[in-house]
Design a protein around this motif. Structure first.
Motif, short mmCIF file in Angstrom:
data_model
loop_
_atom_site.label_atom_id
_atom_site.label_comp_id
_atom_site.label_asym_id
_atom_site.label_seq_id
_atom_site.Cartn_x
_atom_site.Cartn_y
_atom_site.Cartn_z
N UNK A 400 0.83 -1.21 0.00
CA UNK A 400 0.00 0.00 0.00
C UNK A 400 0.86 1.25 0.00
N UNK A 401 1.77 1.33 -0.97
CA UNK A 401 2.72 2.46 -0.97
C UNK A 401 2.68 3.29 -2.24
N UNK A 402 1.66 3.10 -3.08
CA UNK A 402 1.64 3.75 -4.39
C UNK A 402 1.62 5.27 -4.27
N UNK A 403 2.54 5.91 -4.99
CA UNK A 403 2.62 7.36 -5.07
C UNK A 403 2.45 7.77 -6.53
N UNK A 404 1.26 8.16 -6.96
CA UNK A 404 1.08 8.55 -8.37
C UNK A 404 2.02 9.69 -8.73
N UNK A 405 2.58 9.60 -9.93
CA UNK A 405 3.47 10.67 -10.36
C UNK A 405 2.69 11.74 -11.11
N UNK A 406 3.25 12.92 -11.16
CA UNK A 406 2.66 14.03 -11.90
C UNK A 406 3.26 14.03 -13.30
N UNK A 407 2.43 13.69 -14.27
CA UNK A 407 2.89 13.66 -15.66
C UNK A 407 2.59 15.02 -16.28
N UNK A 408 3.61 15.71 -16.76
CA UNK A 408 3.40 17.07 -17.29
C UNK A 408 2.49 17.07 -18.53
N UNK A 409 1.82 18.17 -18.74
CA UNK A 409 1.09 18.37 -19.99
C UNK A 409 2.09 18.30 -21.14
N UNK A 410 1.74 17.55 -22.18
CA UNK A 410 2.73 17.27 -23.22
C UNK A 410 2.50 18.04 -24.51
N UNK A 411 1.32 18.61 -24.72
CA UNK A 411 1.00 19.15 -26.05
C UNK A 411 1.95 20.27 -26.47
N UNK A 412 2.48 21.03 -25.50
CA UNK A 412 3.40 22.11 -25.88
C UNK A 412 4.75 21.56 -26.35
N UNK A 413 4.99 20.27 -26.07
CA UNK A 413 6.22 19.63 -26.55
C UNK A 413 6.05 19.04 -27.94
N UNK A 414 4.82 19.02 -28.43
CA UNK A 414 4.54 18.44 -29.74
C UNK A 414 5.26 19.17 -30.86
N UNK A 415 5.41 18.47 -31.97
CA UNK A 415 6.12 19.03 -33.12
C UNK A 415 5.13 19.30 -34.25
N UNK A 416 5.55 20.13 -35.16
CA UNK A 416 4.65 20.59 -36.22
C UNK A 416 4.27 19.46 -37.17
N UNK A 417 3.00 19.36 -37.45
CA UNK A 417 2.51 18.42 -38.42
C UNK A 417 3.14 18.70 -39.78
N UNK A 418 3.59 17.66 -40.46
CA UNK A 418 4.23 17.82 -41.76
C UNK A 418 5.73 17.88 -41.69
N UNK A 419 6.29 18.05 -40.48
CA UNK A 419 7.74 18.04 -40.33
C UNK A 419 8.23 16.61 -40.13
N UNK A 420 9.51 16.45 -39.92
CA UNK A 420 10.06 15.15 -39.57
C UNK A 420 10.72 15.27 -38.20
N UNK A 421 10.54 14.23 -37.39
CA UNK A 421 11.10 14.27 -36.03
C UNK A 421 11.34 12.85 -35.54
N UNK A 422 12.33 12.70 -34.69
CA UNK A 422 12.58 11.43 -34.01
C UNK A 422 11.60 11.28 -32.86
N UNK A 423 10.85 10.19 -32.87
CA UNK A 423 9.91 9.94 -31.76
C UNK A 423 10.64 9.96 -30.42
N UNK A 424 11.81 9.35 -30.38
CA UNK A 424 12.53 9.24 -29.10
C UNK A 424 13.10 10.58 -28.66
N UNK A 425 13.57 11.38 -29.60
CA UNK A 425 14.06 12.72 -29.25
C UNK A 425 12.97 13.52 -28.56
N UNK A 426 11.79 13.46 -29.13
CA UNK A 426 10.68 14.22 -28.59
C UNK A 426 10.23 13.63 -27.25
#
Length: 814
Positions: A400-426
């Motif tokens: 009984x020790x679960x500590x949920x983590x705070x996952x940041x909002x990610x949409x501002x990290x998204x990349x422009x549609x039509x560009x090319x990007x490494x999934x892992x880099x992002x």
């Protein structure tokens, strides 16, 4: 922290003396005054009581307190259990109880020997840590009767430690992983000392051998400590153990090289004094190392304590039977008297064995005023911690020790549609921000591949936690990189099961190394999920990259997507497989998986730059649905298609899109619908998985009667298994990894495995011609021409050593 230390170790010599006198590294202790007479008596009675219960659990179905002579009817019809390791485990458990009560320190117990459940269950019952979780196992005659008679029987506890065992965080089935699990549990738990018993059979495994180095990844300023106890009893099922054939000098040399200081505990005549003094010494050493680190003056390369406990195999069972040694030999490994149900000689030996523990001195055979029938005597319970939350079976870190983590909002990290990007880099940028938001509850466990997999953005805010590296020690790094997938997996398990969240990124081909570890872990979490007193835990998250589709430079050995199938075989309610097609979809998926609870999540993707097909908003909607029609690549937005093209995976989806663009030129009359599947589980028949599409939704998405061409990242048989049970599956064609590869070009990998745009386009023409007469007259010629293009590209690749120019340019649909 540990209290006053009674037995002090001799100072260690300078390491330069090692070659001259390795035995100087053996810790010598004064053991004469470590225990009071009452403590010694209580420990010995606790051990006798637990040994009696453990042995009775293996044999008895009646007459549990020997209130009459044993008969064959008192013996279980099927004798299951492993006695050989039990006396040693009980010895350790009794002494842990005593020192916890004395010093008030916090400990979990991780048990490596696979089938030591009788020892642990007996000890849990004695300290009354069973009944708070399992109501029928009360500390009285009724509870003891149930414990003994139902062991290894339908409705009772199994012979190995599992999630039903209070206090456990390790599935005692497959050997080799206890030590790494223990080290994962103490990370970011600075108050905790995890005692880990490593059997000498388990110690022969590769995972255990690598896990000894895990102490080099523990920063004593921020984390707790592991106290390993190597139980050397000399035998496996039918063979001597390696450690059992090593003398003290050899064992001390081995563990000195690992970075430990060893204490040999082997004085059988005074074993309780020996072990009590050794535990106090070990806790004092741990305290000394931690105090130094937490005062800002860490010890460079601290030498952590390890205890080497030598006891006979099956200690205290009959010495000989039928002219063969039992105690001290492999014959005591499982059931020492296997014919007790039918042999009068063995039945009498069992009577004498059980009677030797003096059960009438240890349990109340009759009730009365203030006496509970069947309960253990107060004297043997005097070493049990008074505080419930200090008992080994009641530690909240285990359930009984679960500590949920705070996952940041990610949409501002998204990349422009039509560009090319490494999934892992992002994704690396999201992991960077997750570390910032969760400085003590999130870690990355990586087998030395974080930079190679382009996740190095995390190093903007953290470092590696390798304490033997001068550049990393005492820096609080959130990244554990050790080139052992087994150790990474074990640490991830221990970290997760004690309430935190972790990520395991790896080359695709090498995740299979931990296939069976992952399965054992999933068995534990399945049982935990079905056990109402265990709380939620974070999901175990695998990030599979450097995939076969872009491992053309490392060759065939680095091409293996089989881990997908391993996850698909798990209990559907707890397994998830995602193949996000671009960087924005990957951000959405990783954020979801980090927030999820109780699952085994597998995310498969690419580290190389690939097209970004969807905007962040579109990607989020697509990932929530698990699949959608990609109108931009479809004819007339995918309405009324002749054929359906499906991509599942980054590179193979690119080939589907390229095939759709090619078909616009070669067969413009062909009506194509393009679909991407990012959540693999939607394909299964409704009810087979929580995410599986209903029959109507499946038909709406994939049509009721049109042929479907699936281009899949993994082995085609996996998709065939998923869709089995859907109607009209004969209209579905699946291509995927065919176990073909070498050191070649990226596009040649697609050609070799029939996942290229040419293979998809040719198959689409043949399938669509069955529904579109405008296509049928030229279908054969067009398909042949397309495959001719494939042959020409292959000739070019072999002639020039590279793919034709523009092969991976983003397809145009103008």
């Amino acid at each position: 922290m540990p209290g006053q230390i009674i037995a002090q170790p001799n100072p260690l010599p300078d390491p330069s003396h090692l070659s001259n006198s390795i035995c100087e590294y053996a810790v010598q202790l004064n053991t004469s005054n470590v225990l009071t007479e009452s403590e010694l008596c209580a420990i010995q009675k606790f051990r006798r009581a637990a040994n009696y219960i453990a042995a009775a659990m293996i044999f008895l179905k009646d007459n549990i307190l020997l209130e009459r002579q044993l008969t064959f009817d008192d013996i279980k019809p099927r004798l299951l259990g492993h006695w050989g390791t039990c006396p040693g485990l009980i010895l350790v458990y009794a002494h842990l109880n005593r020192i916890i009560k004395k010093t008030d320190f916090d400990s979990l117990l991780v048990v490596g020997p696979g089938h030591g459940a009788p020892a642990i269950l007996a000890s849990l019952w004695l300290e009354d840590s069973l009944s708070p979780f399992w109501e029928p196992y009360t500390r009285d005659r009724a509870g003891l009767t149930r414990l003994i008679t139902k062991f290894s029987a339908p409705g009772g506890f199994p012979s190995h430690i599992n999630a039903e065992t209070p206090g456990s965080i390790h599935e005692g089935g497959e050997l080799g992983y206890a030590l790494s699990v223990a080290f994962g549990a103490v990370m970011d738990n600075p108050h905790l000392v995890v005692t880990c018993v490593v059997g000498d059979g388990e110690a022969e495994t590769g995972p255990t051998a690598a896990a000894w180095h895990a102490c080099k990844y523990i920063d004593p300023a921020e984390s707790g400590a592991v106290l390993p106890i190597v139980h050397v009893n000399g035998f496996k099922i039918s063979e001597r153990t390696i450690y059992g054939c090593m003398d003290d000098k050899e064992l001390i040399a081995l563990f000195s090289g690992y970075g430990y200081v060893a204490r040999i505990v082997s004085d059988l005549e005074h074993i309780d004094l020996d072990l009590a003094a050794s535990m106090e010494w070990a806790l004092a050493e741990i305290s000394r190392i931690q105090r130094a680190a937490r005062s800002g003056n860490p010890i460079v390369k601290p030498r952590w304590p390890v205890l080497i406990l030598r006891t006979p195999k099956g200690w205290t069972c009959p010495g000989m039977m039928h002219g063969e040694f039992i105690e001290g030999s492999f014959h005591s490994h499982q059931v020492p008297l296997p014919q007790a149900k039918t042999s009068q000689e063995e039945l009498q030996a069992l009577q004498g064995w059980l009677q030797s523990y003096g059960p009438h001195e240890l349990f109340a055979t009759k009730g009365g005023r203030g006496v509970v029938e069947g309960a253990p005597t107060e004297e043997l319970l005097s070493i049990v911690p008074d505080k419930k939350d200090k008992k080994l079976g009641c530690r909240k870190e285990a359930y009984a020790a679960f500590q949920p983590i705070r996952v940041p909002e990610w949409t501002h990290l998204g990349v422009q549609k039509g560009s090319q990007a490494s999934c892992m880099k992002v994704v690396g940028t999201l992991l960077r921000d997750t570390i910032k938001e969760n400085p003590t509850t999130f870690r990355i466990f990586s087998p030395d591949e974080l930079v190679s997999n382009k996740l190095d953005a995390v190093f903007d805010v953290t470092g590696r936690n390798f304490q033997w590296d001068v550049a990393s020690r005492a820096q609080g790094g959130r990244v554990i990189e050790i080139l052992s997938e087994h150790t990474c997996q074990g640490m991830l398990q221990g970290y997760t099961l004690t309430g935190r969240t972790g990520l395991f990124p790896s080359y695709e081909a090498f995740l299979g190394i931990v296939h069976t570890m992952m399965v054992q872990y999933s068995k534990f979490t399945k049982m935990a999920h079905e056990t109402d007193w265990r709380h939620d835990i974070g999901s175990v998250n695998y990030l599979e990259t450097s995939t076969w589709a872009r491992q053309e430079h490392n060759g065939f050995s680095h091409q293996n997507p089989s881990f997908i199938g391993a996850v698909l075989n798990l209990k559907p309610a707890l397994a998830r497989v995602y193949l996000p097609p671009d960087a924005n979809c990957f951000l959405s998926t990783v954020a979801h998986c980090l927030r999820a609870k109780n699952y085994v999540n597998l995310m498969v993707g690419s580290k190389q730059p690939t097209p970004v097909w969807l905007s962040p908003e579109e990607a989020n909607k697509h990932c929530v649905a698990g699949s959608s029609i990609w109108k931009f690549a479809s004819v007339d937005d995918g309405v009324d298609p002749d054929v359906v093209l499906v991509g599942i995976g980054v590179e193979v989806t690119f080939e589907v899109i390229a095939a759709a663009a090619l078909l616009r030129k070669i067969a413009p009359a062909l009506r194509v619908r393009v679909i991407n599947v990012t959540d693999l589980m939607i394909l299964g028949p409704h009810g087979s998985h929580p995410h599986a599409l209903s029959a109507d939704d499946f038909d709406t998405l994939f049509t009721k009667d049109r042929n479907i061409i699936i281009n899949y990242h993994g082995y085609p048989i996996e998709v065939k298994g998923l869709i089995f049970g859907r109607p009209a599956v004969d209209r579905i064609t699946i291509e995927g990894y065919r176990e073909e590869g070498t050191t070649t070009s990226p596009f040649d990998m697609m050609l070799c495995n029939h996942t290229s745009r040419y293979h998809v386009a040719a198959a689409a023409i043949r399938a669509g011609a069955l529904f579109n007469t405008k296509i049928s007259t030229e279908a054969h010629a067009d398909a042949a021409y397309i495959m001719h293009m494939a042959a020409k590209d292959k000739e070019y690749i072999f002639a020039h050593g590279m793919d034709p120019e523009g092969t991976f340019d983003t397809p145009k649909f103008d």
